[in-house]
Design an enzyme around this catalytic site. Structure first.
Site, mmCIF file in Angstrom:
data_model
loop_
_atom_site.group_PDB
_atom_site.id
_atom_site.type_symbol
_atom_site.label_atom_id
_atom_site.label_comp_id
_atom_site.label_asym_id
_atom_site.label_seq_id
_atom_site.Cartn_x
_atom_site.Cartn_y
_atom_site.Cartn_z
ATOM 1 N N LYS A 226 11.460 4.760 34.958
ATOM 2 C CA LYS A 226 11.407 3.837 33.820
ATOM 3 C C LYS A 226 11.495 4.664 32.548
ATOM 4 C CE LYS A 226 8.598 0.370 31.501
ATOM 5 N NZ LYS A 226 7.454 -0.552 31.607
ATOM 6 N N LYS B 119 5.878 5.269 23.743
ATOM 7 C CA LYS B 119 5.537 5.439 25.162
ATOM 8 C C LYS B 119 6.180 6.694 25.759
ATOM 9 C CE LYS B 119 4.437 0.546 25.986
ATOM 10 N NZ LYS B 119 4.480 -0.561 26.970
ATOM 11 N N LYS C 88 15.003 1.506 35.567
ATOM 12 C CA LYS C 88 14.882 0.574 34.445
ATOM 13 C C LYS C 88 15.061 1.313 33.131
ATOM 14 C CE LYS C 88 11.354 -2.164 32.222
ATOM 15 N NZ LYS C 88 9.996 -2.632 32.236
ATOM 16 N N SER D 17 15.389 -6.960 29.095
ATOM 17 C CA SER D 17 15.529 -7.994 28.071
ATOM 18 C C SER D 17 16.605 -7.661 27.028
ATOM 19 C CB SER D 17 14.183 -8.224 27.397
ATOM 20 O OG SER D 17 13.680 -7.025 26.837
HETATM 21 C C1 PBG Z 1 5.208 -3.356 30.559
HETATM 22 C C2 PBG Z 1 6.601 -3.724 30.864
HETATM 23 C C3 PBG Z 1 7.688 -3.656 29.965
HETATM 24 C C4 PBG Z 1 8.787 -4.254 30.609
HETATM 25 C C5 PBG Z 1 8.362 -4.625 31.886
HETATM 26 N N1 PBG Z 1 7.013 -4.276 32.038
HETATM 27 C C6 PBG Z 1 7.756 -3.200 28.559
HETATM 28 C C7 PBG Z 1 7.321 -1.857 28.198
HETATM 29 O O1 PBG Z 1 7.188 -0.953 29.013
HETATM 30 O O2 PBG Z 1 7.070 -1.682 27.005
HETATM 31 C C8 PBG Z 1 10.132 -4.453 29.976
HETATM 32 C C9 PBG Z 1 11.028 -5.474 30.584
HETATM 33 C C10 PBG Z 1 12.160 -5.954 29.729
HETATM 34 O O3 PBG Z 1 12.439 -5.449 28.623
HETATM 35 O O4 PBG Z 1 12.808 -6.915 30.165
HETATM 36 N N2 PBG Z 1 4.588 -2.378 31.290
#
Ligand code: PBG
Length: 325
Positions: A194, A216, A247, A273
Site C-alpha cells: 500500500k 503516512k 493499492k 477512490s
Molecule cells: C485507511 C484506508 C484508506 C483507504 C482504504 N483504507 C485511506 C488511507 O490509507 O489514508 C483508501 C481507499 C481509497 O482511496 O479508495 N486505512
C-alpha cells in the site's frame, strides 16, 4: 506474408475465441461507506455516484448488488469525532455500529463475502493508522490494538479482515490472536503493498479520516519502489495472509504484475477512490466515454495480474456487463 496477426481480429467470433483476459462481476469487491443513523444516503462530492449510507439504506443497496451478481463487499465506517480517541478504543467497543452492521448484514446475506478494514485511522483522534506517541507512529504498540479490533470484527461475522495499516508484523499478530480466539476460518486480505498515494483523497473526504498532522510516509510505501513490494509480499505470505493486495491499482500495474509472477496466493488490487474519480470526472465532462473507458480500465488491472479487483465501479460494471467481458 506468412504471419498476419490481423486474421485473428477479423470477426467478433474469432476475437471472442482469442480473448486472453476475462472479467466478471464475481471478481469484484464493492466498497461501501457506512455511518451511524437512519435514512442516510449521502453522495460523496469527490466521488460522484458513490454514497455514504446508514445501515437501513445500505441493506437494500447490498440486495440490489447481490441481484446483479456481486458477491463480495468491503465495509468502511465513518465515525463521529466524539467517539475517536488516541487508542481507537471505539473500534472494539460493544456498541460499535460498524460491528453491529456486520452482524446484521451477514445474518441477512449469509452467502456474501464481507471484508473489513483493520486500521486505527477511522477511530483515531490523530487520524493515523497506527498509535501516535510524541509525533511518531509506533509499530509494536499498535499491534495489540489491531489484534483487539480483529477479534471484534471476526466475532461480528466478517469473512475476511483487511489490514490496511501497513504496520510491520501485523498479519502474523492478527493470525495468532484470531486462531487463539477460535477464528481460524476468518481470512486475511492483506494490504501488502500500500503506497503513500495522493489518490486516496476522495476516500478521506468520504470518511473525514485525513491525518490531523503529518502524512503516512513512514508506514505506507514510497511510490518509487517496486522491489520493496516483494519484501512485503514475502513477509505477508510467511505470516499467513490469504490474499496479497496492491493499492492503488492503475498507477501500480507493474507491481501487480511482479507479485503475480512471483507469488502463488491470489492477488487483489484496489482501484482506489482517486483513480475512479479521475475517470468519472472526464466522463462527466464528455471527454471520455464511460461505457468503454470503464471496462477497459478494469480489464487492464486484471490483465496485469489481479485475480480480485476492489472498485467503486463494481455496480456500474455489473449493471452493464452481467455476463462479464
Ligand atoms: C485507511 C484506508 C484508506 C483507504 C482504504 N483504507 C485511506 C488511507 O490509507 O489514508 C483508501 C481507499 C481509497 O482511496 O479508495 N486505512
Amino acid at each position: 506474408m506468412l504471419i498476419r496477426p490481423r486474421r485473428n481480429r477479423q470477426s467478433a467470433a474469432i476475437r471472442a475465441l482469442t480473448t486472453e483476459t476475462h472479467l466478471h462481476p464475481q471478481h469484484m469487491v464493492y466498497p461501501l461507506f457506512l455511518e451511524d443513523g437512519h435514512g442516510v444516503r449521502r453522495e460523496i462530492k469527490s466521488l460522484p455516484g458513490v454514497y455514504r449510507f446508514s445501515l437501513d439504506a445500505l441493506i437494500p443497496e447490498i440486495e440490489s448488488c447481490v441481484s446483479l451478481g456481486i458477491t463480495s463487499f468491503v465495509l468502511f465506517p465513518a465515525v463521529s469525532d466524539e467517539l475517536k480517541d488516541a487508542v481507537a478504543s471505539y473500534s472494539y467497543a460493544d456498541d460499535n455500529f460498524y460491528l453491529e452492521a456486520a452482524r446484521q448484514i451477514k445474518s441477512r446475506f449469509p452467502e456474501i463475502c464481507l471484508i473489513s478494514d483493520v486500521a486505527m485511522d477511522p477511530y483515531s483522534s490523530d487520524g493515523h493508522d497506527g498509535l501516535v506517541v510524541d509525533g511518531a507512529i509506533v509499530n509494536d504498540a499498535t499491534l495489540p490494538i489491531l489484534g483487539r479490533m480483529s477479534v471484534a470484527q471476526a466475532q461480528a461475522g466478517f469473512d475476511m479482515l483487511g489490514p490496511s495499516d501497513m504496520m510491520d508484523g501485523r498479519v502474523a499478530y492478527m493470525r495468532a490472536v484470531l486462531d487463539e480466539n477460535g477464528y481460524s476460518q476468518t481470512g486475511i486480505l492483506s494490504y501488502t503493498a500500500k503506497y503513500a498515494s495522493a489518490f486516496y483523497g476522495p476516500f478521506r473526504d468520504a470518511l473525514d479520516s485525513a491525518p490531523k498532522s503529518g502524512d503516512k510516509k513512514t508506514y505506507q510505501m514510497n511510490p518509487a519502489n517496486k522491489r520493496e513490494a516483494l519484501i512485503e509480499a514475502e513477509l505477508d505470505t510467511a505470516e499467513g495472509a490469504d490474499m496479497l493486495m496492491v493499492k492503488p491499482a492503475l498507477h501500480y500495474l507493474d507491481v501487480i504484475h511482479a507479485l503475480k509472477e512471483r507469488f502463488e496466493l491470489p492477488i487483489a488490487a484496489y482501484h482506489v477512490s482517486g483513480e475512479c474519480a479521475m475517470l468519472s470526472a472526464a466522463c462527466r465532462n464528455g471527454w471520455l466515454d464511460f461505457e468503454r473507458a470503464m471496462p477497459e480500465t478494469l480489464l487492464s488491472i486484471r490483465r496485469a495480474g489481479a485475480d480480485v479487483i476492489l472498485t467503486y465501479f463494481a455496480k456500474d460494471f455489473a449493471q452493464r456487463f452481467p455476463n462479464g467481458v
